[in-house]
Design an enzyme around this catalytic site. Structure first.
Site, PDB file in Angstrom:
ATOM      1  N   GLY A 207       0.803  -1.206   0.000  1.00 52.23           N
ATOM      2  CA  GLY A 207       0.000   0.000   0.000  1.00 52.23           C
ATOM      3  C   GLY A 207       0.836   1.256   0.000  1.00 52.23           C
ATOM      4  O   GLY A 207       0.401   2.297  -0.472  1.00 52.23           O
TER       5      GLY A 207
ATOM      6  N   ASP B 290      -6.114  -5.068   9.195  1.00 51.42           N
ATOM      7  CA  ASP B 290      -6.040  -5.367   7.763  1.00 51.42           C
ATOM      8  C   ASP B 290      -5.717  -6.844   7.525  1.00 51.42           C
ATOM      9  O   ASP B 290      -4.858  -7.181   6.697  1.00 51.42           O
ATOM     10  CB  ASP B 290      -4.993  -4.476   7.100  1.00 51.42           C
TER      11      ASP B 290
END
Length: 383
Positions: free
Chosen positions: A56, A172
């Site tokens: 990310g 996550d």
């Protein structure tokens, strides 16, 4: 002045002077500090042939240190908008924890504009690329292997939730953040979104971040993070591993696109075995696979407090706690961003109406006017 005021005590390579990032790294004093030059050499100048992924906040490269240790070098992209905060969060969260089912942090580089994390290299990439990826990896994910992966991830998550103080909420948990070593031992990775949860706090209110499909509804809609948010994500992952398919597949007919919904439909019809990966061979234990699927449904219950904690999940996966006596209810699922937006708007409208109603003056029998005071007790994420 930053509350993070100390710097690393143990270093490798030349240390930059007066780096403001040093002031933000309290609690990470014992982590090895690599020089940028050393990591350039380890990755052959960050050659594209050594690139093994894109996270990310930047690319990840395979590298080899001078002593022959294979490492994964995670580079913060200069273009990453949230990367700086996530870099610090990951570094400070993972620096003090150690478990066989968590990635191992070797050290970092904080040198000028270069912000890099160095982890142990895991040969078999992630579950997203191997088990759930469209390209065949060559790895045989038989039932025994999947059982070990499910239990391993559950062990790592249980450790984060209960084995450390303050507790750690990962935020996550998903297939791409479960890495596999040469023996297919799972390692939970990517702690950039992790939050510390003090023992006396029930939840943290924070900006919503994560991956749609794995997000618990109460977190996605109201921004409320608890350990049960991770439990929901694990439940989705568990069903993915047993079924061998991603949580969302828009190539399928509408009613089959959301794995969690399809699993519930099969369960409700008494045909839960139909969702099990058809490619599994002779070692498949159908009863055990169905038990794992039921645990996944228990983890994704709509009512947060009725989800099991990870210690109970582990017991159920190992067959040490009865699953069939547990009440399984239809899971709540956020299908897409439009669904999330509409439900978030509806929740905000309901909350506003409630506050206005409770705050309005009302007359008592004695004719006095009273007003209700509203107090919110939650920890806010200061961006």
């Amino acid at each position: 002045m930053s509350c993070f005021s100390r710097i690393f005590k143990r270093t490798r390579g030349p240390q930059q002077q007066n780096d403001p990032w040093d002031e933000d790294l309290s609690g990470a004093e014992n982590i090895t500090r690599f020089s940028y030059k050393e990591l350039v050499r380890a990755t052959a100048k960050f050659d594209q042939s050594n690139k093994i992924g894109e996270g990310g906040y930047g690319p990840v490269y395979k590298g080899t240190l001078r002593d022959g240790t294979a490492v994964a070098v995670k580079v913060l992209s200069l273009q990453s908008r949230q990367g700086g905060r996530e870099f610090l969060s990951e570094l400070l969260t993972i620096s003090d924890v150690s478990h066989k089912n968590l990635v191992k942090l070797h050290g970092c580089c904080v040198e000028g504009s270069h912000k890099i994390l160095v982890y142990n290299y895991l040969e078999n990439n992630s579950l997203a690329q191997t088990l759930l990826g469209s390209r065949k990896s060559g790895i045989q994910f038989n039932w025994n292997t999947r059982v070990n992966i499910c239990i391993g991830v559950a062990q790592g998550l249980a450790y984060l939730h209960d084995g450390v103080r303050p507790h750690i909420v990962h935020r996550d948990i998903k297939a791409s953040n479960i890495l596999l070593d040469k023996d297919l031992t799972p390692k939970i990775s990517d702690f950039g979104l992790a939050k510390l949860l003090p023992a006396d706090v029930s939840h943290i209110s924070t900006r919503v971040a994560g991956t749609l499909g794995y997000l618990a509804p109460e977190y996605a809609i109201r921004g409320q993070v608890t350990r049960k948010s991770d439990v929901y994500s694990f439940g989705v992952l568990l069903i993915e591993i047993v079924s061998g398919r991603c949580n969302t597949d828009t190539r399928l007919p509408y009613e089959d696109q959301i794995l969690l919904e399809k699993t519930w439909t099969y369960y409700d019809q008494g045909e839960l075995h139909e969702i099990i990966d058809s490619s599994l061979g002779d070692d498949l234990d159908v009863d055990e696979a169905c038990r794992f699927l039921k645990v996944g449904l228990l983890c994704t219950k709509n009512v947060t407090k009725r989800r099991p904690d990870m210690a109970s999940v582990l017991q159920m996966l190992r067959g040490e706690m009865d699953v069939d006596s547990q009440e399984i209810t239809q899971p709540d699922v956020i299908r897409d961003f439009r669904d999330l937006k509409l439900r978030s708007k509806a929740t905000s409208s309901t909350l506003l109406t409630s506050i206005m109603a409770r705050s309005s003056p009302s007359s008592s029998s004695a004719g006095n006017t009273t007003r209700t005071s509203i107090t919110f007790t939650a920890i806010s994420d200061r961006d």
